[in-house]
Design a protein around this motif. Structure first.
Motif, mmCIF file in Angstrom:
data_model
loop_
_atom_site.group_PDB
_atom_site.id
_atom_site.type_symbol
_atom_site.label_atom_id
_atom_site.label_comp_id
_atom_site.label_asym_id
_atom_site.label_seq_id
_atom_site.Cartn_x
_atom_site.Cartn_y
_atom_site.Cartn_z
ATOM 1 N N GLY A 172 83.363 -99.461 -69.664
ATOM 2 C CA GLY A 172 82.100 -100.140 -69.957
ATOM 3 C C GLY A 172 82.261 -101.635 -69.968
ATOM 4 O O GLY A 172 82.772 -102.214 -70.927
ATOM 5 N N SER A 173 81.867 -102.287 -68.881
ATOM 6 C CA SER A 173 82.024 -103.732 -68.794
ATOM 7 C C SER A 173 80.961 -104.309 -67.867
ATOM 8 O O SER A 173 80.581 -103.681 -66.877
ATOM 9 C CB SER A 173 83.414 -104.087 -68.257
ATOM 10 O OG SER A 173 83.539 -105.475 -68.029
ATOM 11 N N VAL A 174 80.477 -105.508 -68.202
ATOM 12 C CA VAL A 174 79.539 -106.214 -67.328
ATOM 13 C C VAL A 174 80.260 -107.328 -66.570
ATOM 14 O O VAL A 174 79.626 -108.228 -66.020
ATOM 15 C CB VAL A 174 78.348 -106.796 -68.130
ATOM 16 C CG1 VAL A 174 77.484 -105.679 -68.681
ATOM 17 C CG2 VAL A 174 78.828 -107.708 -69.259
ATOM 18 N N TYR A 175 81.583 -107.250 -66.535
ATOM 19 C CA TYR A 175 82.386 -108.231 -65.801
ATOM 20 C C TYR A 175 82.007 -108.188 -64.311
ATOM 21 O O TYR A 175 81.832 -107.127 -63.724
ATOM 22 C CB TYR A 175 83.878 -107.915 -65.961
ATOM 23 C CG TYR A 175 84.785 -108.788 -65.132
ATOM 24 C CD1 TYR A 175 85.109 -110.066 -65.549
ATOM 25 C CD2 TYR A 175 85.312 -108.323 -63.932
ATOM 26 C CE1 TYR A 175 85.944 -110.879 -64.785
ATOM 27 C CE2 TYR A 175 86.146 -109.113 -63.168
ATOM 28 C CZ TYR A 175 86.456 -110.394 -63.603
ATOM 29 O OH TYR A 175 87.289 -111.191 -62.846
ATOM 30 N N GLY A 176 81.881 -109.355 -63.720
ATOM 31 C CA GLY A 176 81.569 -109.431 -62.303
ATOM 32 C C GLY A 176 80.086 -109.357 -61.978
ATOM 33 O O GLY A 176 79.709 -109.307 -60.808
ATOM 34 N N SER A 177 79.236 -109.363 -62.991
ATOM 35 C CA SER A 177 77.789 -109.327 -62.741
ATOM 36 C C SER A 177 77.344 -110.589 -62.027
ATOM 37 O O SER A 177 77.859 -111.680 -62.284
ATOM 38 C CB SER A 177 77.025 -109.197 -64.069
ATOM 39 O OG SER A 177 77.354 -107.998 -64.728
ATOM 40 N N ASN A 178 76.405 -110.446 -61.128
ATOM 41 C CA ASN A 178 75.884 -111.592 -60.389
ATOM 42 C C ASN A 178 74.366 -111.521 -60.336
ATOM 43 O O ASN A 178 73.754 -110.558 -60.809
ATOM 44 C CB ASN A 178 76.504 -111.651 -58.992
ATOM 45 C CG ASN A 178 76.315 -110.344 -58.230
ATOM 46 O OD1 ASN A 178 75.208 -109.824 -58.142
ATOM 47 N ND2 ASN A 178 77.403 -109.804 -57.690
ATOM 48 N N TRP A 179 73.771 -112.538 -59.722
ATOM 49 C CA TRP A 179 72.309 -112.598 -59.695
ATOM 50 C C TRP A 179 71.706 -111.489 -58.848
ATOM 51 O O TRP A 179 70.585 -111.046 -59.100
ATOM 52 C CB TRP A 179 71.848 -113.964 -59.186
ATOM 53 C CG TRP A 179 71.911 -115.022 -60.249
ATOM 54 C CD1 TRP A 179 72.774 -116.070 -60.324
ATOM 55 C CD2 TRP A 179 71.082 -115.119 -61.412
ATOM 56 N NE1 TRP A 179 72.551 -116.809 -61.454
ATOM 57 C CE2 TRP A 179 71.501 -116.254 -62.143
ATOM 58 C CE3 TRP A 179 70.029 -114.353 -61.915
ATOM 59 C CZ2 TRP A 179 70.910 -116.648 -63.342
ATOM 60 C CZ3 TRP A 179 69.430 -114.730 -63.107
ATOM 61 C CH2 TRP A 179 69.865 -115.862 -63.803
ATOM 62 N N GLU A 180 72.429 -111.000 -57.847
ATOM 63 C CA GLU A 180 71.917 -109.876 -57.056
ATOM 64 C C GLU A 180 71.746 -108.649 -57.945
ATOM 65 O O GLU A 180 70.740 -107.933 -57.850
ATOM 66 C CB GLU A 180 72.870 -109.560 -55.900
ATOM 67 C CG GLU A 180 72.349 -108.429 -55.013
ATOM 68 C CD GLU A 180 73.311 -108.071 -53.894
ATOM 69 O OE1 GLU A 180 72.944 -107.229 -53.053
ATOM 70 O OE2 GLU A 180 74.437 -108.615 -53.867
ATOM 71 N N ASN A 181 72.734 -108.407 -58.836
ATOM 72 C CA ASN A 181 72.610 -107.299 -59.794
ATOM 73 C C ASN A 181 71.396 -107.476 -60.695
ATOM 74 O O ASN A 181 70.678 -106.515 -60.988
ATOM 75 C CB ASN A 181 73.872 -107.205 -60.662
ATOM 76 C CG ASN A 181 75.124 -106.947 -59.866
ATOM 77 O OD1 ASN A 181 76.206 -107.359 -60.254
ATOM 78 N ND2 ASN A 181 75.013 -106.261 -58.739
ATOM 79 N N VAL A 182 71.183 -108.708 -61.145
ATOM 80 C CA VAL A 182 70.054 -108.990 -62.035
ATOM 81 C C VAL A 182 68.730 -108.712 -61.329
ATOM 82 O O VAL A 182 67.826 -108.080 -61.895
ATOM 83 C CB VAL A 182 70.093 -110.455 -62.527
ATOM 84 C CG1 VAL A 182 68.846 -110.782 -63.343
ATOM 85 C CG2 VAL A 182 71.352 -110.710 -63.349
ATOM 86 N N TRP A 183 68.612 -109.156 -60.058
ATOM 87 C CA TRP A 183 67.353 -108.966 -59.326
ATOM 88 C C TRP A 183 67.083 -107.493 -59.045
ATOM 89 O O TRP A 183 65.932 -107.071 -58.947
ATOM 90 C CB TRP A 183 67.372 -109.745 -58.010
ATOM 91 C CG TRP A 183 67.555 -111.223 -58.158
ATOM 92 C CD1 TRP A 183 68.370 -112.024 -57.419
ATOM 93 C CD2 TRP A 183 66.911 -112.093 -59.099
ATOM 94 N NE1 TRP A 183 68.295 -113.329 -57.845
ATOM 95 C CE2 TRP A 183 67.404 -113.408 -58.882
ATOM 96 C CE3 TRP A 183 65.982 -111.901 -60.128
ATOM 97 C CZ2 TRP A 183 66.986 -114.509 -59.618
ATOM 98 C CZ3 TRP A 183 65.569 -112.999 -60.885
ATOM 99 C CH2 TRP A 183 66.069 -114.270 -60.619
ATOM 100 N N ILE A 184 68.136 -106.695 -58.924
ATOM 101 C CA ILE A 184 67.943 -105.259 -58.713
ATOM 102 C C ILE A 184 67.602 -104.562 -60.025
ATOM 103 O O ILE A 184 66.677 -103.730 -60.096
ATOM 104 C CB ILE A 184 69.218 -104.625 -58.102
ATOM 105 C CG1 ILE A 184 69.485 -105.192 -56.710
ATOM 106 C CG2 ILE A 184 69.078 -103.101 -58.030
ATOM 107 C CD1 ILE A 184 70.816 -104.769 -56.125
#
Length: 352
Positions: A204-216
């Protein structure tokens, strides 16, 4: 002093009764989440004061500060908030449907089903360079399918003249063990690099999250939460039991299936982008219930805020306290959640 506040909108076509105490508690936790948002945005190898973070968000920082806050930290923080809300609301729905305080997406195997589907997706659609051969936009759909399959398996296997709390937990734990074994198998047969990455993700980690993930993730999560809020009345009726629900003219099985699908969708999208962060769906609804009672009109919004706070706090601690090492957020939610689960089991056994 009147405990409730009547609200009428649309020429009184919509009428609501709001609990003043619940409004105050929810507002307090909303401010706490905003404060944690600012603190988390400023924490890291370069520390920034909360007021400085506000200035950066308003476009007043230099190029380096803008890069650190808006490109590196902000996507991770937003994903943590959305994931925490999804897991908390999904847990509250499951507890209402089965009328069992031990119902939690991870404990009864639903998160495990989503994890199997996601790892399978990564193994099948990755090339020799560990790059996806299809769009990442299909990842939430894959996780939703896995979570849905396990949800209905659990419902069918645990049903016998009703849903027994112990039977649900035992079958759920069995499904969790089965999905964990499948996930491990897929990791073994997949590339070594991918297996090591998947191991951190499963914790369980949000490491590596980017804006593309946020927009999806943002439109999916907000749409699902909006639908759930519309169905608050049906969720309240579900918690009263089948006999009362049928007596008031509710199509209980149809609504139960729809709520299960909504819960699976929330779990699937959360697992797709943050892995198997555990115990949030167990803890958040219980904390909210102690603060505002069992009415879902107050319980669901507060559960969502508490879930967001739990995941964001866990991720903030994991990426700052042990620098230069990063600890997955799921480690800290498990440290808190596992003893809490044992406490709930003890309470149930003693009929409290």
């Amino acid at each position: 002093m009147n405990k409730y506040y009547p609200l009428r909108v649309g020429k009184q076509k919509i009428s609501l009764i709001l609990d003043r105490h619940a409004i105050k508690i929810t507002a307090l936790f909303l401010m706490l989440l905003l404060l944690l948002f600012l603190i988390s945005s400023g924490m890291g190898e370069q520390f920034l004061q909360p007021l400085r973070v506000v200035a950066i968000l308003l476009g007043q920082g230099d190029a380096y500060e803008q890069l650190v806050v808006q490109s590196f930290r902000m996507p991770r923080i937003l994903i943590a908030i959305l994931v925490g809300m999804s897991l908390a609301v999904a847990g509250a729905i499951l507890q209402a449907i089965v009328r069992n305080p031990l119902a939690s997406p991870d404990i009864i195997g639903i998160s495990g089903g989503a994890s199997v589907a996601v790892v399978f997706f990564l193994v099948i659609f990755s090339d020799a360079n560990n790059a996806l051969t299809v769009s990442i936009k299909w990842l939430p759909l894959s996780a939703f399918a896995g979570a849905t399959i396990v949800t209905f398996l659990l419902y069918i296997l645990a049903w016998k003249n009703g849903l027994s709390a112990i039977r649900l937990v035992l079958i759920g734990i069995s499904l969790w063990a089965f999905t964990k074994a499948l996930t491990t198998l897929l990791m073994i047969i997949g590339p070594i690099y991918q297996a090591s990455q998947a191991n951190v993700w499963i914790t369980g980690s949000v490491y590596g999250s980017n804006w593309e993930n946020v927009w999806i993730l943002t439109p999916i999560t907000t749409s699902l939460l909006f639908i759930v809020m519309i169905m608050i009345r049906q969720i309240n009726i579900q918690e009263l039991g089948e006999e009362i629900a049928i007596g008031v003219g509710t199509h209980i099985q149809r609504q139960r299936i729809l709520l299960l699908l909504l819960s699976a969708a929330l779990i699937g999208t959360a697992v797709a982008f943050a892995g198997g962060i555990g115990f949030v769906g167990l803890m958040a609804p219980h904390i909210a219930r102690r603060l505002v009672g069992s009415s879902f009109g107050a319980l669901l919004p507060l559960s969502a805020l508490i879930g967001a706070i739990l995941v964001l706090l866990a991720d903030t601690i994991g990426r700052t306290v042990f620098l230069p090492i990063e600890i997955p957020a799921g480690v800290f939610t498990a440290i808190i959640g596992a003893p809490y689960f044992i406490y709930l089991l003890y309470k149930q056994r003693n009929g409290m």
